[in-house]
Scaffold this active site. Sequence first.
Site, mmCIF file in Angstrom:
data_model
loop_
_atom_site.group_PDB
_atom_site.id
_atom_site.type_symbol
_atom_site.label_atom_id
_atom_site.label_comp_id
_atom_site.label_asym_id
_atom_site.label_seq_id
_atom_site.Cartn_x
_atom_site.Cartn_y
_atom_site.Cartn_z
ATOM 1 C CG ASP A 63 -21.734 11.555 -22.764
ATOM 2 O OD1 ASP A 63 -21.855 10.148 -22.884
ATOM 3 O OD2 ASP A 63 -22.615 12.147 -22.456
ATOM 4 C CB THR A 96 -24.717 7.994 -26.815
ATOM 5 O OG1 THR A 96 -23.569 8.474 -26.191
ATOM 6 C CG2 THR A 96 -25.918 7.985 -25.803
ATOM 7 C CB THR A 97 -19.918 6.831 -29.294
ATOM 8 O OG1 THR A 97 -19.874 7.947 -28.178
ATOM 9 C CG2 THR A 97 -19.275 6.728 -30.252
ATOM 10 C CG ASP A 392 -22.453 8.023 -19.451
ATOM 11 O OD1 ASP A 392 -23.572 8.320 -19.703
ATOM 12 O OD2 ASP A 392 -21.298 8.122 -20.339
#
Length: 554
Positions: A63, A96-97, A392
């Site tokens: 994550d 997010t990545t 998520d």
Amino acid sequence: MLTGQTPILVLKEGTKRERGRGALSNNIAAAKAIADAVRSTLGPRGLDKMLVDSMGDVVVTNDGVTILKEMDVEHPAAKMLVEVAKTQDQEAGDGTTTAVILAGELLKRAESLIEQNIHPTIISQGYRMASQKALEVLNSISEPVKIDAVDTLQRVAVTSMSSKSVSFSRDLLADIAVRAIQAVAEKKGDTYTADLDNIQVIKKQGGAITDSQLIEGVIVDKEKVHSGMPARVEHPKIALLDAALEIKKTEIDAKIEINEPSQLNAFLQEEENMLRRMVEQVKKSGANVVFCQKGIDDLAQHFLAKEGIYGVRRVKKSDMEKLAKATGADIVSKVSELTPDDVGSAGLVEERKIGEDSLTFVTEAKNAKAVSILLRGGTEHVLDEIERSVDDALNVVAVAVEDGKIVYGGGASAEELALHLRDEAAKVGGREQIAFESFAEALETVPRTLAENAGLDPIDILIELRQSHKSGKKFAGVNVHGGKVDDMKGLHIVEPIRVGRQAIESATDAAVMILRIDDVIASKTTSPPAGGPGGGPGGMGGMGGMGGGDFGED
């Protein structure tokens, strides 16, 4: 007349200052290093990171935001990319990545433009224009989704979890996530809002992931306070107390003189009577289940058990609020003011043993706007990663329901945006056109990284992807399992529009902010540097060099 020039000291001694191209290239290098740190985690074939902190605690995850939070980032420009990940997580819950590697790629492309003597302000302006156009296109290629479209919402959750280590149980967890959001979603006008505070996630070690379940009600991580109390109460009347069922201590120092045994006996008897009156007040209200936010005296426990009342003490405030919402009970601050009107109801209250712990389950509530998810897993680290994955999934389903729009993943929407931006670049005059094209190339980092992480040739995949989109296949993306370009709509790879929208906005903001910095002034740190008073560079993680390795990834 003085022949020598006396240096003018404006800044405190030990302050590091870096200006112009050097400052900018160092900031970009730090941002790129952050992006590279999480790049390998993107997509279903992305790998995990093991993070060990100074206390020896271990976190195993892929994550993006968790990785960046756990890393001890020192460099100020690198911290900006950590903020990008945090904002993405707060607003969209996923992606997010993607947001971080997009910001890193925008800066990497900008660096090569700066070397061609294009001013950072021109690049910033071009990036802003490109991001606005990208958001317009993203909106135009999105498709509507409704709260009752269970299949589509489950695919949104499955797509979110496909890159996690729990992907083998993603169908079960996706079903739990969708049912939880549907239970807590509230209609406001034509739209829905889903408050995730109404979803409680309880982790219990032991069992398998497949033992995880959704409870339509509230799980209180406490057991009944007395063994004589009933373990199961059907159709309970529930009282919620924000007061202790104990003898209140005086707030000032008090001295009681007892001269003979009868006085002591009367004193103890009065204490007992006070507790008995409290329990009688609970019974008079009609309640046969009591959740107390504070303590319950041993004697009060005995009286409650004699009356057949199920009691739980030291319940968390957040759990009390969920119980109030689920059962319709009012939280009462004074036992003496408890009335039948304050009492709530449910279908069942029972104590169940999960693993080694006993928990209280409040189910079949009349207003199940509060639900609980019970997660099971073999080890603590597995459970933590399951919780992050479910979080998520809950977030993406919630934002899909709230926005009512979805787009297709696997790099399909990113490539479609890149195609439109290249066409639009020709219409943009001046040097901003080059920044427009660079923005389009930066967007392609998503399919390129997906291909790289899957062990595919990124150049071949990108060429095929571009050809597919030019020929009108706007849902073409990277099938990492099949190792080819495929139709993402047919494969049901979907994500909420907010994930892509927020990633573009946050990445652009961070990139533009870093590009506009041409002077870095770093104060000397207050703590002595390593190696004694005379050693080590001062300020912000060795800001003397401030290169990509200075943000504490080692």
